[in-house]
Design an enzyme around this catalytic site. Structure first.
Site, PDB file in Angstrom:
ATOM      1  N   ASP A 270      19.407  -8.937   0.020  1.00 17.07           N
ATOM      2  CA  ASP A 270      18.448  -9.845  -0.625  1.00 17.07           C
ATOM      3  C   ASP A 270      19.124 -11.074  -1.223  1.00 17.07           C
ATOM      4  OD1 ASP A 270      16.290  -8.216   0.004  1.00 17.07           O
ATOM      5  OD2 ASP A 270      16.479  -7.044  -1.834  1.00 17.07           O
ATOM      6  N   ALA A 271      20.169 -11.551  -0.585  1.00 12.72           N
ATOM      7  CA  ALA A 271      20.896 -12.704  -1.113  1.00 12.72           C
ATOM      8  C   ALA A 271      21.081 -13.796  -0.075  1.00 12.72           C
ATOM      9  CB  ALA A 271      22.260 -12.269  -1.654  1.00 12.72           C
TER      10      ALA A 271
END
Length: 326
Positions: A270-271
């Site tokens: 999620d980056a």
């Protein structure tokens, strides 16, 4: 379950551009018909190169000298970075400016300015993007994407839907896929086996992947093996409320704004570079049901906007973990 009926013709692959260098698109000799009319046609060009004097003038001249007309142009030159980004919308006469000549002209321009990235796309002439969609049990993003595809909202062909959830033969998703000849591949996953090698075997000719609430973490080996862009939808404004049941976490925390984030998938969970984010207000008047409904609506809208922006060449990588969104 595998539905094998297909309706897609064989078209050349179109390059994605969030994580890889690219050049002006090239096509096999038989992939594009020669236009016979002089109907004005829409083209898009995106460009990234070291900043220097005269780039805008040369871009304009490249289009104008072939009789084209620029309808809109966006330029971004970050301070103290010595890099130039641009996106141009233009119309042209495909008889006076054949598609292959356009490739050659923009390639020459790329060499002049030592371009890092240069893509020209003519939506009405070029092949549609081939995509595969990965989904788990939740249907809202998958159904919205399928309906958007049916309505012509995206210039894509969906080669297949892959899921770790076994949908029954009489569900609305399966019936839709059967009507349109889109294969559905059910691959049961476990903690020990994510079935990644089998997924890779199903998507070799796709241009990018879409994770429509696919609740599995893709490994670095998978990302390297695929080697192309993967667009994901996240259930909040990153970083926020990670882990299980995020809507319940946010609801119990009494938040006043909820959101959704669409981003590129990287090895760091999620980056990846963010493509699109959307928010909506909630209040003490919302119950859990209305709260979840608002959250799902945001996810659908955010993913749809991200896919559309990507296909329209509006997304360019910037400083590794960021994006320029024209």
């Amino acid at each position: 379950m595998i539905l094998t009926r297909r309706v897609f013709s064989s078209l050349p692959q179109v390059l994605g551009f969030a994580s890889r260098s690219f050049k002006t698109l090239k096509f096999p000799d038989d992939s594009i018909s020669s236009p016979t009319s002089s109907t004005p046609t829409h083209g898009i060009h995106v460009f990234k190169c070291p900043d220097s004097v005269g780039i805008v003038a040369k871009l304009s001249d490249c289009i104008a000298c072939r009789g084209g007309n620029i309808l809109g142009a966006d330029v971004f030159v970050p301070e103290n970075k010595n890099v130039f980004y641009s996106r141009s919308d233009f119309i042209f006469d495909p008889v006076k400016w054949p598609r292959r000549q356009m490739d050659e002209d923009f390639l020459k321009l790329s060499k002049t300015f030592n371009a890092i990235r240069s893509v020209v796309r003519v939506p009405n002439l070029d092949p549609k993007y081939k995509i595969a969609v990965l989904a788990s049990k939740q249907d809202h993003c998958l159904v919205d994407l399928l309906l958007g595809w049916q309505d012509g909202r995206y210039p894509v062909d969906i080669t297949c839907v892959i899921s770790n959830h076994d949908r029954g033969s009489n569900t609305h998703v399966i019936r839709f896929l059967e009507r349109h000849g889109i294969p559905y591949h059910y691959l049961r996953t476990t903690k020990e086996d994510k079935r990644e090698s089998e997924i890779l075997e199903l998507v070799p000719n796709t241009d990018f992947l879409v994770l429509a609430r696919y609740m599995q973490i893709l490994s670095g080996n998978f990302l390297r093996g695929y080697g192309k862009d993967i667009i994901n939808i996240h259930h909040g404004l990153l970083p926020s409320f990670k882990g299980g049941n995020p809507s319940k976490q946010a609801f119990e925390a009494g938040v006043k704004l909820i959101g959704a984030t669409s981003h590129f998938v990287t090895e760091e969970l999620d980056a990846g570079p963010i493509i699109e984010q959307m928010v909506d207000r909630v209040s003490h008047r919302d119950n859990l049901e209305s709260f979840v409904q608002k959250s799902e609506n945001l996810e659908k809208q955010c993913l749809s906007k991200a896919i559309k922006s990507y296909c329209e060449l509006r997304v360019l990588p910037y400083e590794g973990k960021k994006t320029v969104l024209f």
